[in-house]
Design a protein around this motif. Structure first.
Motif, PDB file in Angstrom:
ATOM      1  N   HIS A 181       0.888  -1.179   0.000  1.00 11.38           N
ATOM      2  CA  HIS A 181       0.000   0.000   0.000  1.00 11.38           C
ATOM      3  C   HIS A 181       0.916   1.216   0.000  1.00 11.38           C
ATOM      4  O   HIS A 181       1.322   1.704   1.053  1.00 11.38           O
ATOM      5  N   SER A 212     -10.637   0.240   0.427  1.00  8.02           N
ATOM      6  CA  SER A 212     -10.663   1.214   1.517  1.00  8.02           C
ATOM      7  C   SER A 212     -12.064   1.764   1.702  1.00  8.02           C
ATOM      8  O   SER A 212     -12.857   1.776   0.769  1.00  8.02           O
ATOM      9  N   HIS A 269      -6.090  -0.230   6.017  1.00  8.41           N
ATOM     10  CA  HIS A 269      -6.273   0.480   7.302  1.00  8.41           C
ATOM     11  C   HIS A 269      -7.638   0.181   7.915  1.00  8.41           C
ATOM     12  O   HIS A 269      -8.513   1.047   7.960  1.00  8.41           O
ATOM     13  N   ASP A 310       1.523   2.428   3.746  1.00  6.68           N
ATOM     14  CA  ASP A 310       0.752   3.519   3.124  1.00  6.68           C
ATOM     15  C   ASP A 310       1.665   4.732   2.884  1.00  6.68           C
ATOM     16  O   ASP A 310       1.270   5.881   3.081  1.00  6.68           O
TER      17      ASP A 310
END
Ligand code: ZN
Ligand code: ZN
Length: 276
Positions: free
Chosen positions: A6, A116, A164, A236
């Protein structure tokens, strides 16, 4: 084996021409070099779907309309032909738009799709300002809705990785986190996650955010592991410097929960590799 899947090739606010910097072999090389220094062998990128004009065929939220400037097929061709990175995308789950998103995703050959939830339904979970869901929103209700939607996202089967997973805690510094045992919220997602084949992301991005915690909370991760779900490890990162950000904290969490393998993806086939 360590992974970072990610990953974004530029910062969210950067609207520069992708071919002037972000989507160039030299930028990809910067990411590859930092990853190598940090022992990350499996490296992939997952740009936000809302940056691409094709995303407007899926959803036309005003934030998406403002952000959709790049061409999705140019991005895919760049990653495949000019880099040695895995090709992914970070795609929002927008309830009611499953078929449209499936059309966009199925037309391209990803190594993985990161799913997401950033909006519920129009309110932004992690973006202060115009669309801030927390302005006047009831945290208890938002948390309940968030985790219900996360379970639905898993159940669609459109995503290889759930990103997440407890993003809803991001602004714990200014938004009250509901009291008591948070597993009452996690439970709302867990049937969908258990019945899916999705990998659950452990993301150190939360350590850079106001909450200062890894996503997800250990008790959420524990429930996913009990449900038999594998783990995908990512940072991320939005710059090379953020690759593998504080992975030592993630490795501590994973070893504490007995996780010994990580999910690795190739053309949407998943296998497990020994962690470390
Ligand atoms: Zn995200
Ligand atoms: Zn991201």
């Amino acid at each position: 084996m360590l992974t970072d899947y990610h990953v974004h090739l530029r910062r969210d606010e950067d609207q520069s021409d992708p071919r002037s910097g972000p989507f160039t072999p030299s930028n990809a090389e910067r990411y590859r070099e930092v990853a190598a220094d940090r022992g990350i062998e499996e490296l992939g990128v997952s740009e936000h779907v809302h940056r691409f004009v094709q995303a407007l065929e899926v959803w036309t939220h005003p934030f998406w309309r403002r952000s959709a400037v790049d061409d999705l097929d140019d991005y895919c061709a760049f990653v495949r032909e000019e880099t040695d990175l895995r090709l992914g995308i970070e795609a929002d789950y927008v309830p009611g738009r499953e078929d449209r998103l499936a059309n966009l995703l199925d037309a391209r050959e990803w190594d993985y799709v990161v799913g997401s939830i950033h909006f519920l339904p129009d309110g932004a979970i992690d973006m202060p300002g115009e669309w801030d869901i927390w302005r006047g929103g009831n945290p208890e209700k938002i948390w309940a809705r968030y985790f219900e939607t996360l379970g639905e996202a898993a159940r669609t089967g459109m995503f290889d990785i759930l990103a997440h997973p407890d993003l809803v805690k991001v602004f714990a510094d200014r938004v009250p986190v509901p009291g008591g045992d948070l597993r009452r919220f996690y439970d709302r997602a867990m049937d969908g996650i258990a019945e899916s084949d999705v990998a659950v992301e452990v993301s150190t991005a939360g350590l850079r955010k106001p909450v200062r915690e890894i996503y997800p909370a250990p008790s959420f991760l524990e429930m996913c592991l009990e449900a038999g779900r594998p783990v995908a490890l990512s940072s991320d990162a939005h710059s090379p410097e953020e690759l593998g950000f504080q992975y030592e904290r993630a490795l501590e969490l994973l070893s504490g929960l007995g996780v010994e393998q990580l999910a690795v993806f190739d053309r949407r086939e998943r296998r497990l590799e020994a962690l470390g």
